[in-house]
Design a protein around this motif. Sequence first.
Motif, PDB file in Angstrom:
ATOM      1  N   TYR A  71      46.660  37.937  27.779  1.00 37.88           N
ATOM      2  CA  TYR A  71      45.227  38.148  28.058  1.00 37.88           C
ATOM      3  C   TYR A  71      44.651  36.983  28.868  1.00 37.88           C
ATOM      4  N   ALA A  72      45.203  35.782  28.669  1.00 39.83           N
ATOM      5  CA  ALA A  72      44.723  34.632  29.427  1.00 39.83           C
ATOM      6  C   ALA A  72      44.986  34.790  30.923  1.00 39.83           C
ATOM      7  N   PHE A  73      45.983  35.606  31.280  1.00 43.04           N
ATOM      8  CA  PHE A  73      46.282  35.825  32.690  1.00 43.04           C
ATOM      9  C   PHE A  73      45.447  36.950  33.299  1.00 43.04           C
ATOM     10  N   ILE A  74      44.799  37.759  32.453  1.00 36.94           N
ATOM     11  CA  ILE A  74      44.085  38.922  32.980  1.00 36.94           C
ATOM     12  C   ILE A  74      42.916  38.501  33.863  1.00 36.94           C
ATOM     13  N   LEU A  75      42.081  37.596  33.354  1.00 38.23           N
ATOM     14  CA  LEU A  75      40.881  37.209  34.105  1.00 38.23           C
ATOM     15  C   LEU A  75      41.218  36.526  35.433  1.00 38.23           C
ATOM     16  N   PRO A  76      42.156  35.541  35.463  1.00 37.34           N
ATOM     17  CA  PRO A  76      42.530  34.986  36.774  1.00 37.34           C
ATOM     18  C   PRO A  76      43.146  36.015  37.712  1.00 37.34           C
ATOM     19  N   LEU A  77      43.917  36.958  37.174  1.00 40.09           N
ATOM     20  CA  LEU A  77      44.500  37.989  38.030  1.00 40.09           C
ATOM     21  C   LEU A  77      43.426  38.903  38.606  1.00 40.09           C
ATOM     22  N   VAL A  78      42.388  39.186  37.805  1.00 37.95           N
ATOM     23  CA  VAL A  78      41.272  39.984  38.332  1.00 37.95           C
ATOM     24  C   VAL A  78      40.574  39.242  39.464  1.00 37.95           C
ATOM     25  N   GLU A  79      40.322  37.944  39.268  1.00 39.18           N
ATOM     26  CA  GLU A  79      39.699  37.149  40.329  1.00 39.18           C
ATOM     27  C   GLU A  79      40.618  37.062  41.548  1.00 39.18           C
ATOM     28  N   PHE A  80      41.926  36.936  41.311  1.00 43.35           N
ATOM     29  CA  PHE A  80      42.897  36.899  42.404  1.00 43.35           C
ATOM     30  C   PHE A  80      42.855  38.208  43.189  1.00 43.35           C
ATOM     31  N   THR A  81      42.693  39.329  42.475  1.00 43.29           N
ATOM     32  CA  THR A  81      42.569  40.627  43.139  1.00 43.29           C
ATOM     33  C   THR A  81      41.323  40.686  44.004  1.00 43.29           C
ATOM     34  N   TYR A  82      40.218  40.143  43.497  1.00 40.79           N
ATOM     35  CA  TYR A  82      38.987  40.106  44.282  1.00 40.79           C
ATOM     36  C   TYR A  82      39.175  39.310  45.566  1.00 40.79           C
ATOM     37  N   LYS A  83      39.872  38.166  45.459  1.00 34.37           N
ATOM     38  CA  LYS A  83      40.030  37.288  46.620  1.00 34.37           C
ATOM     39  C   LYS A  83      40.969  37.886  47.668  1.00 34.37           C
ATOM     40  N   LYS A  84      41.992  38.608  47.213  1.00 33.22           N
ATOM     41  CA  LYS A  84      42.987  39.151  48.142  1.00 33.22           C
ATOM     42  C   LYS A  84      42.655  40.560  48.620  1.00 33.22           C
ATOM     43  N   ALA A  85      41.573  41.124  48.147  1.00 33.07           N
ATOM     44  CA  ALA A  85      41.207  42.484  48.558  1.00 33.07           C
ATOM     45  C   ALA A  85      40.825  42.504  50.043  1.00 33.07           C
ATOM     46  N   ARG A  86      41.207  43.565  50.694  1.00 31.17           N
ATOM     47  CA  ARG A  86      40.919  43.688  52.126  1.00 31.17           C
ATOM     48  C   ARG A  86      39.633  44.451  52.388  1.00 31.17           C
ATOM     49  N   GLN A  87      38.807  44.535  51.403  1.00 32.56           N
ATOM     50  CA  GLN A  87      37.509  45.162  51.552  1.00 32.56           C
ATOM     51  C   GLN A  87      36.491  44.387  50.730  1.00 32.56           C
ATOM     52  N   GLU A  88      35.238  44.652  50.987  1.00 27.34           N
ATOM     53  CA  GLU A  88      34.171  43.961  50.269  1.00 27.34           C
ATOM     54  C   GLU A  88      34.145  44.406  48.806  1.00 27.34           C
ATOM     55  N   ILE A  89      34.120  43.421  47.912  1.00 26.30           N
ATOM     56  CA  ILE A  89      34.076  43.715  46.483  1.00 26.30           C
ATOM     57  C   ILE A  89      32.630  43.962  46.079  1.00 26.30           C
ATOM     58  N   THR A  90      32.339  45.196  45.710  1.00 27.10           N
ATOM     59  CA  THR A  90      31.006  45.563  45.252  1.00 27.10           C
ATOM     60  C   THR A  90      31.065  45.900  43.766  1.00 27.10           C
ATOM     61  N   PHE A  91      29.904  46.045  43.164  1.00 33.26           N
ATOM     62  CA  PHE A  91      29.875  46.347  41.736  1.00 33.26           C
ATOM     63  C   PHE A  91      30.473  47.716  41.413  1.00 33.26           C
ATOM     64  N   PRO A  92      30.240  48.761  42.231  1.00 32.92           N
ATOM     65  CA  PRO A  92      30.951  50.026  41.959  1.00 32.92           C
ATOM     66  C   PRO A  92      32.470  49.871  41.995  1.00 32.92           C
ATOM     67  N   LEU A  93      32.980  49.021  42.888  1.00 32.55           N
ATOM     68  CA  LEU A  93      34.416  48.781  42.923  1.00 32.55           C
ATOM     69  C   LEU A  93      34.885  48.042  41.671  1.00 32.55           C
ATOM     70  N   VAL A  94      34.050  47.147  41.162  1.00 38.24           N
ATOM     71  CA  VAL A  94      34.361  46.463  39.905  1.00 38.24           C
ATOM     72  C   VAL A  94      34.470  47.471  38.764  1.00 38.24           C
ATOM     73  N   LEU A  95      33.577  48.458  38.751  1.00 36.16           N
ATOM     74  CA  LEU A  95      33.636  49.504  37.728  1.00 36.16           C
ATOM     75  C   LEU A  95      34.913  50.341  37.857  1.00 36.16           C
TER      76      LEU A  95
END
Length: 224
Positions: free
Chosen positions: A55-79
Amino acid sequence: MVKQKFTPFSINAVVLLTVGIVVLALHSDGDKPANETHKEYVVGFLMTVIAAVLYAFILPLVEFTYKKARQEITFPLVLEIQMVMCIAATCFCVVGMIIDGDFKVISREAREFKIGGSAFYYTLIVITGIVWQGFFLGAIGVVFCASSLASGVLISVLLPVTEVLAVICFREKFQAEKGVSLFLSIWGFVSYFYGEYKSGKKVLEKYQPPETELPSLQVSDSVA
């Protein structure tokens, strides 16, 4: 993984929160069921530790996904990310429950539930699922708005707060270790966000344009 810069305040917060949780854990007793063997208890403990590490790796991996995404991270995408994570976790847990035969136990647990009977038992399951969905959405929402470290700090400080709420709601004993854990956790919480406040203030001062004063006009006396 996400190039998070550590500051003296954030390091202090992580250390204090960790010590606070360790103090709370080392003085806990009576958590071993009566019919459980020592081997089963050790296996359960190790599985809990492994689950905590994962579980400790989940939050950094989520942030890593946000940083490496090739599109703008919006709140609907977070959902959408939250929905995919929950569906995957639900399928994994359902398969495990089917293999272990846990669904056969639910009806018996509902009949033997001491508070409110079976109706209250099933209602409690539904409410618990809704609350956990809100918790996970809030956790990755903080990652979206701030960072995975900020989300981890907020989650860590909830543990001693939960213990205090158990004292208020269920009349548990407020032992000394609970008070020490709560104090250390709040200290770490305040330390982290004070450091973030100072860092944000420095960044604001760095990019804020300097104030310019208008040159004073010289007034000359004219003789008529």
